[in-house]
Design a protein around this motif. Structure first.
Motif, PDB file in Angstrom:
ATOM      1  N   ILE A 186      84.449  92.038  11.743  1.00  0.00           N
ATOM      2  CA  ILE A 186      83.874  90.725  11.194  1.00  0.00           C
ATOM      3  C   ILE A 186      82.471  90.888  11.598  1.00  0.00           C
ATOM      4  CG2 ILE A 186      83.743  88.301  10.900  1.00  0.00           C
ATOM      5  CD1 ILE A 186      86.923  89.870  12.090  1.00  0.00           C
ATOM      6  N   VAL A 187      81.421  90.873  10.685  1.00  0.00           N
ATOM      7  CA  VAL A 187      80.260  90.669  10.968  1.00  0.00           C
ATOM      8  C   VAL A 187      79.713  89.364  10.368  1.00  0.00           C
ATOM      9  CG1 VAL A 187      77.894  91.793  10.631  1.00  0.00           C
ATOM     10  CG2 VAL A 187      79.768  93.140  11.041  1.00  0.00           C
ATOM     11  N   TRP A 188      78.903  88.408  11.107  1.00  0.00           N
ATOM     12  CA  TRP A 188      78.460  87.259  10.377  1.00  0.00           C
ATOM     13  C   TRP A 188      76.847  86.955  10.924  1.00  0.00           C
ATOM     14  CZ3 TRP A 188      82.292  82.929   8.841  1.00  0.00           C
ATOM     15  CH2 TRP A 188      81.399  82.047   8.315  1.00  0.00           C
ATOM     16  N   HIS A 189      76.158  86.931   9.964  1.00  0.00           N
ATOM     17  CA  HIS A 189      74.894  86.431  10.170  1.00  0.00           C
ATOM     18  C   HIS A 189      74.459  85.186   9.735  1.00  0.00           C
ATOM     19  CE1 HIS A 189      73.097  90.653  10.776  1.00  0.00           C
ATOM     20  NE2 HIS A 189      74.211  90.961  10.149  1.00  0.00           N
ATOM     21  N   GLY A 190      73.642  84.395  10.487  1.00  0.00           N
ATOM     22  CA  GLY A 190      73.118  82.955  10.325  1.00  0.00           C
ATOM     23  C   GLY A 190      72.647  82.430  11.552  1.00  0.00           C
ATOM     24  N   ASP A 191      72.386  81.131  11.551  1.00  0.00           N
ATOM     25  CA  ASP A 191      71.706  80.610  12.533  1.00  0.00           C
ATOM     26  C   ASP A 191      72.805  79.634  13.286  1.00  0.00           C
ATOM     27  OD1 ASP A 191      72.047  78.592  10.822  1.00  0.00           O
ATOM     28  OD2 ASP A 191      69.744  78.130  10.584  1.00  0.00           O
ATOM     29  N   GLY A 192      72.326  78.934  14.262  1.00  0.00           N
ATOM     30  CA  GLY A 192      73.390  78.097  14.766  1.00  0.00           C
ATOM     31  C   GLY A 192      73.983  78.374  16.096  1.00  0.00           C
ATOM     32  N   GLU A 193      75.158  78.372  16.261  1.00  0.00           N
ATOM     33  CA  GLU A 193      75.934  78.516  17.635  1.00  0.00           C
ATOM     34  C   GLU A 193      76.193  80.291  17.743  1.00  0.00           C
ATOM     35  OE1 GLU A 193      79.093  75.754  17.507  1.00  0.00           O
ATOM     36  OE2 GLU A 193      77.472  74.265  17.135  1.00  0.00           O
ATOM     37  N   ILE A 194      75.314  81.047  17.627  1.00  0.00           N
ATOM     38  CA  ILE A 194      75.581  82.272  17.771  1.00  0.00           C
ATOM     39  C   ILE A 194      76.221  82.599  19.292  1.00  0.00           C
ATOM     40  CG2 ILE A 194      74.481  84.633  17.687  1.00  0.00           C
ATOM     41  CD1 ILE A 194      72.302  83.636  15.979  1.00  0.00           C
ATOM     42  N   ARG A 195      75.496  82.010  20.329  1.00  0.00           N
ATOM     43  CA  ARG A 195      75.702  82.466  21.655  1.00  0.00           C
ATOM     44  C   ARG A 195      77.402  82.037  21.738  1.00  0.00           C
ATOM     45  NH1 ARG A 195      76.064  79.384  25.886  1.00  0.00           N
ATOM     46  NH2 ARG A 195      74.476  77.866  25.008  1.00  0.00           N
ATOM     47  N   GLU A 196      77.633  80.662  21.436  1.00  0.00           N
ATOM     48  CA  GLU A 196      78.770  80.052  21.620  1.00  0.00           C
ATOM     49  C   GLU A 196      79.981  80.729  20.664  1.00  0.00           C
ATOM     50  OE1 GLU A 196      75.445  76.766  21.847  1.00  0.00           O
ATOM     51  OE2 GLU A 196      75.940  78.810  20.517  1.00  0.00           O
ATOM     52  N   ALA A 197      79.606  81.173  19.532  1.00  0.00           N
ATOM     53  CA  ALA A 197      80.482  81.881  18.687  1.00  0.00           C
ATOM     54  C   ALA A 197      81.155  83.270  19.455  1.00  0.00           C
ATOM     55  CB  ALA A 197      80.196  82.219  17.311  1.00  0.00           C
TER      56      ALA A 197
END
Length: 329
Positions: A186-197
């Motif tokens: 799974i590859v997900w691109h975006g902003d927000g809680e990248i480190r937390e995810a």
């Protein structure tokens, strides 16, 4: 919209949101743009088309629409907020009253689905005939056949966090048996809680199956879509997500939820699989079913492509033009 506008329509575009900086800088930027708005209004435009969402966007556009009403301009408002109902319902009663008196004077309200149309009619106390549903548009790309691979690539696009169902997705993948999971990435691109995810995927023991990254450019995004086998978006709230429509246009089957305008463009079992938000078990089963069945992925992807062709940007702009024509006649 600007890139696909019919030649008989002449736009002056005024953006009111500064994409970077703190509150002071954004406020100063907005005040500066209000001067441009007033300058344009002084020239008596035929129509002022205003896009709005929740939170800061709502309050900025409340001021802009108020100015338009003073100048007696014909206003088209275009609603985009995925959580506008929750936001609006929490507003103090006097603010709601002002919104009804301001937004409600608009000639036309465009929204993204029949579900949202019902909400906005009541929220702004607008006549039903003034509320139009136009689904978001999508460009239809030329696509090549995907190369076969033993790995199944799922992609996501959008803000990384709870609202998009990212943590539910991690939990669902953690439940998949290893013999199936070993072929999933799974590859997900975006902003927000990248480190937390990424940390949560590590805590669930599935970090090797996930790659959460920041936003990518348009060319990189197109390459990502061309390489994807499944698009996944287990959101809790949506309007009608552009990323979802783009995935469909690339013949990618989708796993998503029955929120916002999504059920109006996707039939579960035809273009993809629709789930209830937060239903981790069903999300796990949906991923397994599509990951194990290439023919099912292909048929759903082809159905999605045909559905997306009904949302072509050219047809969309013709509908916008027709709304403008009705106002100016």
């Amino acid at each position: 919209m600007l890139a696909n506008t019919p030649p008989e329509i002449k736009y002056t575009f005024i953006g009111t949101l500064c994409s970077s900086g703190g509150k002071f800088r954004k406020s100063a930027y907005f005040i500066k743009k209000l001067g441009k708005v007033l300058e344009s209004l002084s020239k008596s435009p035929n129509i002022v088309h205003i896009h709005f969402s929740q939170k800061g966007s709502f309050f900025r556009k409340l001021i802009v629409i108020y100015l338009c009403n003073i100048f007696k301009a014909s206003v088209v408002i275009h609603a985009h907020g995925s959580e506008f109902d929750k936001f609006f319902n929490k507003l103090p009663r006097p603010i709601k009253f002002i919104a009804q008196r301001t937004f409600g004077k608009s000639r036309v309200l465009i929204c993204l689905s029949e579900k949202w149309a019902e909400f906005y009619r009541k929220a702004f106390n607008m006549p039903p005939e003034n509320v139009k549903v136009i689904y978001n548009p999508v460009g239809i790309p030329q696509i090549d056949n995907k190369e076969s691979s033993h790995m199944v690539k799922l992609i996501g696009l959008g803000r990384i966090g709870k609202r998009k169902g990212v943590y539910d997705l991690i939990d669902a993948v953690a439940l998949i048996k290893e013999e199936v999971r070993k072929s999933i990435k799974i590859v997900w691109h975006g902003d927000g809680e990248i480190r937390e995810a990424n940390e949560y995927a590590l805590s669930r023991g599935v970090e090797h199956h996930f790659d959460f990254k920041s936003w990518i450019g348009d060319t990189e995004k197109k390459n990502l879509l061309k390489s994807a086998d499944i698009f996944v978006l287990p959101s809790y709230d949506e309007g009608l997500p552009m990323a979802l429509l783009e995935a469909m246009s690339y013949s990618i089957p989708v796993i998503t939820t029955n929120v916002g305008g999504i059920p109006e463009v996707i039939s579960s079992g035809t273009e993809g699989i629709l789930l209830t938000p937060g239903d981790i078990i069903s999300l796990k089963v949906a991923i397994e079913d599509l990951a194990k069945n290439r023919d099912l992925r292909q048929s759903m992807g082809e159905n999605g492509r045909r559905a997306s062709e009904q949302l072509d940007i050219t047809s969309y702009m013709l509908r916008i033009r027709n709304i403008y024509s009705e106002i100016t006649i």
